[in-house]
Design an enzyme around this catalytic site. Sequence first.
Site, PDB file in Angstrom:
ATOM      1  N   HIS A  99       0.841  -1.206   0.000  1.00  0.00           N
ATOM      2  CA  HIS A  99       0.000   0.000   0.000  1.00  0.00           C
ATOM      3  C   HIS A  99       0.869   1.247   0.000  1.00  0.00           C
ATOM      4  CE1 HIS A  99       1.098  -0.384   4.232  1.00  0.00           C
ATOM      5  NE2 HIS A  99       0.754   0.879   4.406  1.00  0.00           N
ATOM      6  N   ASP A 101       0.423   5.103   1.914  1.00  0.00           N
ATOM      7  CA  ASP A 101      -0.422   5.677   2.956  1.00  0.00           C
ATOM      8  C   ASP A 101      -1.336   6.766   2.404  1.00  0.00           C
ATOM      9  OD1 ASP A 101       1.068   4.094   4.688  1.00  0.00           O
ATOM     10  OD2 ASP A 101       2.498   5.714   5.117  1.00  0.00           O
ATOM     11  N   HIS A 254       4.779   0.199   0.291  1.00  0.00           N
ATOM     12  CA  HIS A 254       5.478  -0.586   1.304  1.00  0.00           C
ATOM     13  C   HIS A 254       4.559  -1.685   1.817  1.00  0.00           C
ATOM     14  CE1 HIS A 254       3.589   2.877   3.277  1.00  0.00           C
ATOM     15  NE2 HIS A 254       3.458   2.118   4.361  1.00  0.00           N
ATOM     16  N   ARG A 269       5.608   6.331  13.852  1.00  0.00           N
ATOM     17  CA  ARG A 269       5.440   6.861  12.479  1.00  0.00           C
ATOM     18  C   ARG A 269       4.903   8.284  12.503  1.00  0.00           C
ATOM     19  NH1 ARG A 269       1.349   4.398   8.009  1.00  0.00           N
ATOM     20  NH2 ARG A 269       0.206   6.348   8.313  1.00  0.00           N
TER      21      ARG A 269
END
Length: 278
Positions: A99, A101, A254, A269
């Site tokens: 995917h 983000d 990723h 993150r």
Amino acid sequence: MNKINIQPVPGNVGVEIQGVDLTKKVPESLFEEIREAFIENGLIFFRNQNLTPEDQIRFAEQWGKININRFFAKVEGYDQIAEVRKEPDQKGNIGGEWHTDHSYDQIPALGSILLAKEIPSKGGDTLFASMYKAYENLSDGMKVTLENLNAIHSSRHIFGDGSVYSKSSKGRIVNSELATQDAIHPVIITHPESKKKALYVNRAFTLRFEGWTDEESKPLLNYLYDHAACENNTTRFKWSPGSIAFWDNRCTWHNALNDYHGERRLMHRITIEGSALV
Ligand code: SIN
């Protein structure tokens, strides 16, 4: 004058940046070099950066405004930092599918800075793929076909009520009622900064091509997903505490491998706001 050292990593996407200490504000001259490497490669790694939350926030703010993620649990006291966590008794991980983000947002994120805090004794690597290379390696005929298409992306089936995460990630993925985002983006985008073309669909969030049914879209989307994730277009990053991966969401994917059951993995993150895609 300080110079950073930029080293290619195994595989065909990403570089490692050495010679910079992110526990301090990065001086403008060095920051410009790092920025160029980021725009050119879409993926940069750092090692042995034992950042405090304040350090990670300061580094992120050098790139732009921080996006406060609606779905991830937050690091206590730091709303800007999303926690990517898997405990020894949990089976599902976060991000365990190819995917990029926030493709479900009208204005998707620029990128995400992921800092390793605790790493299992083995496993827990992350795969990355280049969407510049995925585009370049398509035939001319396919490029022309895709140029005219838009695709619909959604957060509902991933973060919403009844989704995989809402069942398996209690306390880690939250606010399922806020998973109301759908967005339409071109299938081929021109990266706002590098001006290079990139493939912009992904297995997790893309539902179908605009104006096509799910059934019609599926074969071509699956072809593109397999094409983009092929081995010569990817790298596999092995983490250690203090490692950082900073990926550009407009031109990479990723996929966090979930092969370390019974052990803990904890990452911090920060995601940075982007601009509309054309
Ligand atoms: C993510 O998808 O943001 C998490 C990636 C990882 O944990 O390696």
